[in-house]
Design a protein around this motif. Structure first.
Motif, short mmCIF file in Angstrom:
data_model
loop_
_atom_site.label_atom_id
_atom_site.label_comp_id
_atom_site.label_asym_id
_atom_site.label_seq_id
_atom_site.Cartn_x
_atom_site.Cartn_y
_atom_site.Cartn_z
N PHE A 142 0.84 -1.20 0.00
CA PHE A 142 0.00 0.00 0.00
C PHE A 142 0.87 1.25 0.00
CE2 PHE A 142 -2.52 3.34 1.94
CZ PHE A 142 -3.76 3.19 1.33
N ILE A 143 1.86 1.28 0.86
CA ILE A 143 2.73 2.45 0.95
C ILE A 143 3.53 2.64 -0.35
CG2 ILE A 143 4.74 3.42 2.14
CD1 ILE A 143 3.70 2.08 4.71
N LYS A 144 4.03 1.54 -0.90
CA LYS A 144 4.81 1.61 -2.14
C LYS A 144 3.96 2.15 -3.28
CE LYS A 144 7.67 -1.23 -5.20
NZ LYS A 144 8.23 -2.60 -5.45
N ALA A 145 2.71 1.68 -3.40
CA ALA A 145 1.82 2.13 -4.48
C ALA A 145 1.47 3.60 -4.30
CB ALA A 145 0.56 1.28 -4.49
N ALA A 146 1.27 4.01 -3.05
CA ALA A 146 0.91 5.41 -2.79
C ALA A 146 2.07 6.34 -3.12
CB ALA A 146 0.50 5.57 -1.33
N PRO A 150 1.30 9.54 -6.14
CA PRO A 150 0.70 10.32 -5.06
C PRO A 150 -0.73 10.78 -5.39
CG PRO A 150 2.95 11.01 -5.45
CD PRO A 150 2.60 10.06 -6.56
N GLY A 151 -1.65 10.52 -4.46
CA GLY A 151 -3.04 10.94 -4.63
C GLY A 151 -3.90 9.98 -5.42
N LYS A 152 -3.29 8.97 -6.07
CA LYS A 152 -4.09 8.05 -6.88
C LYS A 152 -4.90 7.09 -6.02
CE LYS A 152 -3.84 4.62 -10.59
NZ LYS A 152 -2.94 3.88 -11.53
N GLY A 176 4.50 9.04 5.11
CA GLY A 176 4.96 10.00 4.12
C GLY A 176 4.30 9.82 2.77
N ILE A 177 2.98 9.54 2.78
CA ILE A 177 2.26 9.31 1.53
C ILE A 177 1.09 10.27 1.41
CG2 ILE A 177 2.92 6.88 1.39
CD1 ILE A 177 0.15 6.16 2.50
#
Length: 323
Positions: A142-146, A150-152, A176-177
Motif C-alpha cells: 500500500f505504501i509503495k503504491a501510494a 501520489p493521490g491516486k 509519508g504518503i
C-alpha cells in the motif's frame, strides 16, 4: 420559631421523607440509548450486545436509536439536550467526544461539560482493509503504491473528522504518503464501499467489518494494535509492517446528559459492570473486536480530557476540516 411552627416544620419534613421513600426505584420504564452512528457500526453492534444484558440487570429494556449524519452532531445533540433523568443516554465513539468538536466548534454542545461520563465500556480494535481482489497484499504494498502515484489511491471514511479519517491521516503522515479522502455517511457505508471496490482501502473498527472479513468480502492487511490479535493470529500489526509504534483504536463509551443524578449514573455503571462480567456477553464483545474496559465514571472523564487534547493536535497538524 413558635412551638406550632416547629411542629408544622417537623410534620413537613416527615411527610417529605415518606414521599421520597415512596418514589419508585430507577428505572421504571425503558431506557433510550442514542447512537449517533449508522446501524452496523462497531459501537452499534457492541451496544446491542451489552444493553441486552443490562436490560435484564435493570429490569427494563433498552431501546436503541441510531441517529447518524453530520458526523454524529445530530445524535449527540439529542443526548446533550435530553432531560437528565436517566431515560436518555448516549452510546458514543471517541470521535463525537474528542475529534468532532475540533472540526465543528459551533456544535451547540460542549463535549467536556455537556455530558456526564458513565464509562469507557471498551476499546474497539482497528485494522487496514482492502477489497478481496485488491493487488495490495501488505501494508508495504500500500505504501509503495501510494508513493509511486501520489493521490491516486483513495480511502473511505465515515465523514470528515470520523475515526476512519483520523486514522488514515495519522497513517499517511507517518508513512509519508498522499492518499485521497472519500467521505461517506457513516462507518458502515464506508466499509461497504471498500468491499464493493468503490475505494481502495480504509481503516475500520473490526467490530464494523468482522462479518465482511469472515465472509471474504474484505481482506485485512494489518491490525493497528500493539500486538497481533488472537482472533487474527496470521495478520501482522501495522507496526510490524514498517511503521513502528503506530497504534490506533476507538471507543465504545456511555454518557448521560449533564445534571443526571449520581445515583442514576452509579446504577447504570453497576448494570454495565455486571453485564461485562457475564461470560457470554464478554465473549460476544471480544468477538466483535472490542477489548472490554468498564472504567469508572471518574477515570472515563479524565480519559476524555486527555484524548480531546491529543486529537486537537492531530487535527490541527493535518489541517482536517469539514467537507
Amino acid at each position: 420559631m413558635t412551638f406550632l411552627q416547629r411542629l408544622l416544620a417537623a410534620v413537613w419534613i416527615c411527610t417529605a421523607a415518606v414521599a421520597a421513600s415512596a418514589q419508585p426505584a430507577y428505572p421504571t420504564k425503558p431506557i433510550r440509548m442514542v447512537i449517533p452512528l449508522a446501524a452496523g457500526s462497531a459501537v452499534d453492534n457492541g451496544a446491542r450486545v451489552l444493553t441486552q444484558k443490562m436490560g435484564v440487570e435493570l429490569g427494563q429494556p433498552f431501546v436503541l436509536e441510531n441517529i447518524p449524519g453530520s458526523s454524529g452532531l445530530i445524535g449527540a445533540d439529542r443526548v446533550a439536550h435530553a432531560a437528565p433523568d436517566g431515560y436518555t443516554i448516549g452510546g458514543f465513539n471517541d470521535s463525537v467526544l474528542t475529534m468532532i468538536p475540533h472540526i465543528y466548534p459551533k456544535a451547540g454542545w460542549d463535549a467536556l461539560t455537556d455530558f456526564a461520563p458513565i464509562s469507557l465500556v471498551g476499546t474497539i480494535e482497528w485494522g487496514l482493509v482492502v477489497p478481496p481482489d485488491s493487488p495490495l497484499r501488505t501494508v508495504e504494498d500500500f505504501i509503495k503504491a501510494a508513493k509511486a502515484s501520489p493521490g491516486k489511491l483513495n480511502y473511505g471514511s465515515g465523514g470528515s473528522g470520523s475515526p476512519q479519517h483520523i486514522a488514515m491521516a495519522m497513517f499517511a503522515s507517518r508513512a509519508g504518503i498522499n492518499v485521497t479522502h472519500v467521505p461517506y455517511k457513516g462507518a458502515t457505508p464506508a466499509a461497504v464501499a471498500v468491499a464493493g471496490g468503490e475505494v481502495d482501502a480504509a481503516f475500520q473498527g473490526l467490530g464494523t467489518v468482522t462479518s465482511l472479513i469472515q465472509g471474504g468480502k474484505l481482506r485485512l492487511l494489518a491490525v493497528s494494535t500493539p500486538k497481533r490479535l488472537p482472533q487474527y493470529p496470521n495478520v501482522p500489526t501495522v507496526a510490524e509492517s514498517g511503521l513502528p509504534d503506530f497504534y490506533f483504536n476507538s471507543w465504545f463509551a456511555m454518557v448521560a446528559p449533564k445534571g443526571t443524578p449520581n445515583e442514576i449514573i452509579d446504577r447504570l455503571h453497576a448494570a454495565m459492570r455486571s453485564a461485562l462480567d457475564d461470560p457470554d456477553t464478554n465473549a460476544k464483545l471480544v468477538g466483535l473486536g472490542i477489548t472490554v474496559r468498564g472504567t469508572s465514571p471518574e477515570d472515563f472523564g479524565r480519559a476524555i480530557g486527555e484524548q480531546y487534547a491529543l486529537y486537537r493536535k492531530v487535527i490541527q497538524a493535518n489541517n482536517i476540516k469539514a467537507d
